[in-house]
Design a protein around this motif. Structure first.
Motif, mmCIF file in Angstrom:
data_model
loop_
_atom_site.group_PDB
_atom_site.id
_atom_site.type_symbol
_atom_site.label_atom_id
_atom_site.label_comp_id
_atom_site.label_asym_id
_atom_site.label_seq_id
_atom_site.Cartn_x
_atom_site.Cartn_y
_atom_site.Cartn_z
ATOM 1 N N UNK A 85 2.505 22.043 -9.012
ATOM 2 C CA UNK A 85 1.414 21.853 -9.986
ATOM 3 C C UNK A 85 1.856 21.208 -11.286
ATOM 4 N N UNK A 86 3.041 21.588 -11.785
ATOM 5 C CA UNK A 86 3.517 21.013 -13.054
ATOM 6 C C UNK A 86 3.756 19.506 -12.923
ATOM 7 N N UNK A 87 4.228 19.092 -11.762
ATOM 8 C CA UNK A 87 4.442 17.671 -11.530
ATOM 9 C C UNK A 87 3.101 16.942 -11.416
ATOM 10 N N UNK A 88 2.207 17.523 -10.664
ATOM 11 C CA UNK A 88 0.914 16.896 -10.440
ATOM 12 C C UNK A 88 0.155 16.725 -11.753
ATOM 13 N N UNK A 89 0.330 17.692 -12.668
ATOM 14 C CA UNK A 89 -0.372 17.635 -13.949
ATOM 15 C C UNK A 89 0.080 16.458 -14.806
ATOM 16 N N UNK A 90 1.258 15.913 -14.507
ATOM 17 C CA UNK A 90 1.770 14.775 -15.281
ATOM 18 C C UNK A 90 1.127 13.449 -14.876
ATOM 19 N N UNK A 125 0.809 -1.210 0.000
ATOM 20 C CA UNK A 125 0.000 0.000 0.000
ATOM 21 C C UNK A 125 0.846 1.265 0.000
ATOM 22 N N UNK A 126 2.138 1.117 0.183
ATOM 23 C CA UNK A 126 3.030 2.276 0.147
ATOM 24 C C UNK A 126 3.839 2.417 1.413
ATOM 25 N N UNK A 127 5.137 2.694 1.250
ATOM 26 C CA UNK A 127 6.001 2.917 2.407
ATOM 27 C C UNK A 127 6.163 4.417 2.624
ATOM 28 N N UNK A 128 7.061 4.786 3.519
ATOM 29 C CA UNK A 128 7.212 6.195 3.873
ATOM 30 C C UNK A 128 7.660 7.052 2.689
ATOM 31 N N UNK A 129 8.475 6.495 1.790
ATOM 32 C CA UNK A 129 8.910 7.274 0.636
ATOM 33 C C UNK A 129 7.788 7.429 -0.395
ATOM 34 N N UNK A 130 6.947 6.439 -0.533
ATOM 35 C CA UNK A 130 5.779 6.596 -1.401
ATOM 36 C C UNK A 130 4.897 7.740 -0.907
ATOM 37 N N UNK A 131 4.691 7.781 0.411
ATOM 38 C CA UNK A 131 3.869 8.845 0.994
ATOM 39 C C UNK A 131 4.549 10.201 0.807
ATOM 40 N N UNK A 132 5.860 10.240 1.003
ATOM 41 C CA UNK A 132 6.604 11.488 0.821
ATOM 42 C C UNK A 132 6.454 12.008 -0.592
ATOM 43 N N UNK A 133 6.580 11.134 -1.582
ATOM 44 C CA UNK A 133 6.452 11.565 -2.974
ATOM 45 C C UNK A 133 5.038 12.025 -3.300
ATOM 46 N N UNK A 134 4.040 11.413 -2.675
ATOM 47 C CA UNK A 134 2.663 11.898 -2.868
ATOM 48 C C UNK A 134 2.576 13.381 -2.517
ATOM 49 N N UNK A 135 3.158 13.737 -1.374
ATOM 50 C CA UNK A 135 3.091 15.120 -0.910
ATOM 51 C C UNK A 135 3.982 16.037 -1.760
ATOM 52 N N UNK A 136 5.124 15.538 -2.197
ATOM 53 C CA UNK A 136 5.996 16.346 -3.043
ATOM 54 C C UNK A 136 5.333 16.642 -4.388
ATOM 55 N N UNK A 157 0.450 9.910 -13.578
ATOM 56 C CA UNK A 157 1.304 8.741 -13.336
ATOM 57 C C UNK A 157 2.661 8.851 -14.036
ATOM 58 N N UNK A 158 2.808 9.831 -14.903
ATOM 59 C CA UNK A 158 4.079 9.989 -15.628
ATOM 60 C C UNK A 158 5.042 10.945 -14.925
ATOM 61 N N UNK A 159 4.810 11.253 -13.657
ATOM 62 C CA UNK A 159 5.645 12.231 -12.956
ATOM 63 C C UNK A 159 7.104 11.808 -12.883
ATOM 64 N N UNK A 160 7.382 10.529 -12.906
ATOM 65 C CA UNK A 160 8.772 10.061 -12.807
ATOM 66 C C UNK A 160 9.614 10.451 -14.018
ATOM 67 N N UNK A 161 8.967 10.838 -15.111
ATOM 68 C CA UNK A 161 9.691 11.224 -16.320
ATOM 69 C C UNK A 161 10.170 12.673 -16.278
ATOM 70 N N UNK A 162 9.684 13.463 -15.332
ATOM 71 C CA UNK A 162 10.042 14.876 -15.246
ATOM 72 C C UNK A 162 11.509 15.022 -14.845
ATOM 73 N N UNK A 163 12.207 15.948 -15.487
ATOM 74 C CA UNK A 163 13.611 16.201 -15.172
ATOM 75 C C UNK A 163 13.749 17.412 -14.255
ATOM 76 N N UNK A 164 14.688 17.322 -13.314
ATOM 77 C CA UNK A 164 14.922 18.411 -12.378
ATOM 78 C C UNK A 164 16.412 18.494 -12.078
ATOM 79 N N UNK A 165 16.920 19.702 -11.906
ATOM 80 C CA UNK A 165 18.318 19.908 -11.572
ATOM 81 C C UNK A 165 18.508 19.702 -10.075
#
Length: 299
Positions: free
Chosen positions: A271-276, A255-266, A278-286
């Motif tokens: 907004x730009x991440x949330x708009x993606x 059902x999700x560990x602490x890092x899954x929950x953390x990423x939900x909140x992140x 299930x594809x949020x993992x593809x977003x690039x960040x410096x």
């Protein structure tokens, strides 16, 4: 450092997701060393999966690489073909297998915050030849440039001691101390003994600040999925998992560990991440890490 020596720790995941060291770092270290002489020997302390040993090997006739983790040594041996590199299980505090003045240089990447310096300094003073050098370097927490609110949430989950969100306590208690605080302070508490070392040089960078390539040497654009994998190599998370054996990540069918929950909140915070979706993992960040390099020369 005990977490990395546990049988449950994944050396393969560590090798896959931990950031690599860029050429500017190695140039700084080798320029300080003023190039080794023929027949020179390098010691890599806390070698992990062998990245530093392999990179620096062309500058030395032989390299000895040690790590207290049997799993790390096995991973290093499996990914290294150069016969001039010798891997062995061992610690910085016990260099009795080396003869006096036998080293031209000793280095340690992202491991020196674990050392017992009451034993390490005498050991290094014995085995490093006069004029030889020692270089320690490492990094602390990364910031996600341009996603400050997500960085704040990440920091809260990774270092919080109380509830970080309702019903979830942070991973702060699971860090091994004092090592983690030492590296978060960029090793400022570690000082070369003046009786044995001279020409000491310290370079440091706080994450998010400006600086030259020499001091701001660990910046990398990563996909959020890669950042997620990197965070799962944290020793605090490995300890958290051992304390919560019944909690499974979503990737493992839970059902999700602490890092899954953390990423939900992140994700919700950007907004730009949330708009993606299930594809949020593809977003690039410096990513910009806090870093240090500490170097000294044997008198």
């Amino acid at each position: 450092m005990a977490t990395f020596a546990r049988p449950t720790f994944s050396a393969k995941a560590y090798a896959a997701f931990r950031p690599t060291y860029p050429p500017p770092l190695f140039r700084t270290v080798l320029n300080y060393h003023q190039l080794p002489t023929p027949g020179s020997t390098l010691l890599d302390i806390g070698c992990g999966h062998g990245l530093i040993a392999r990179y620096l090997r062309p500058n030395f006739k032989s390299v000895i690489a040690i790590d207290p983790s049997a799993g790390m040594i096995t991973q290093a041996q499996q990914t290294t073909t150069d016969p001039a590199i010798t891997f062995r299980q061992g610690s910085a505090e016990d260099l009795s297998f080396l003869s006096d003045g036998s080293l031209d240089m000793a280095v340690s990447g992202q491991a020196a915050h674990w050392f017992d310096y009451s034993k390490v300094w005498p050991a290094l003073a014995r085995v490093v030849r006069p004029g030889g050098t020692v270089a320690f370097w490492g990094y602390k927490d990364n910031v996600l440039v341009g996603a400050e609110q997500a960085t704040v949430i990440m920091e809260k989950f990774v270092y919080g001691f109380g509830e970080v969100v309702p019903g979830v306590k942070g991973m702060g208690p699971y860090w091994e101390q004092p090592g983690r605080n030492i590296v978060r302070n960029l090793l400022r508490s570690v000082q070369f003994p003046e009786a044995d070392w001279e020409d000491v040089k310290r370079l440091e960078h706080e994450p998010g600040e400006e600086g030259s390539e020499e001091v701001r040497w660990l910046r990398k654009t990563m996909k959020l999925g890669e950042v997620e994998g990197y965070l799962r190599t944290f020793s605090c998370f490995s300890s958290w998992k051992e304390a919560h054996p019944d909690v499974k990540s979503r990737a493992d069918g839970g059902e999700g560990d602490i890092l899954d929950i953390m990423w939900d909140h992140m994700i919700d915070a950007v907004p730009e991440w949330k708009a993606m979706g299930e594809r949020w993992r593809e977003i690039e960040v410096l990513n910009d890490w806090g870093t240090y390099i500490l170097m000294g020369r044997r008198r």
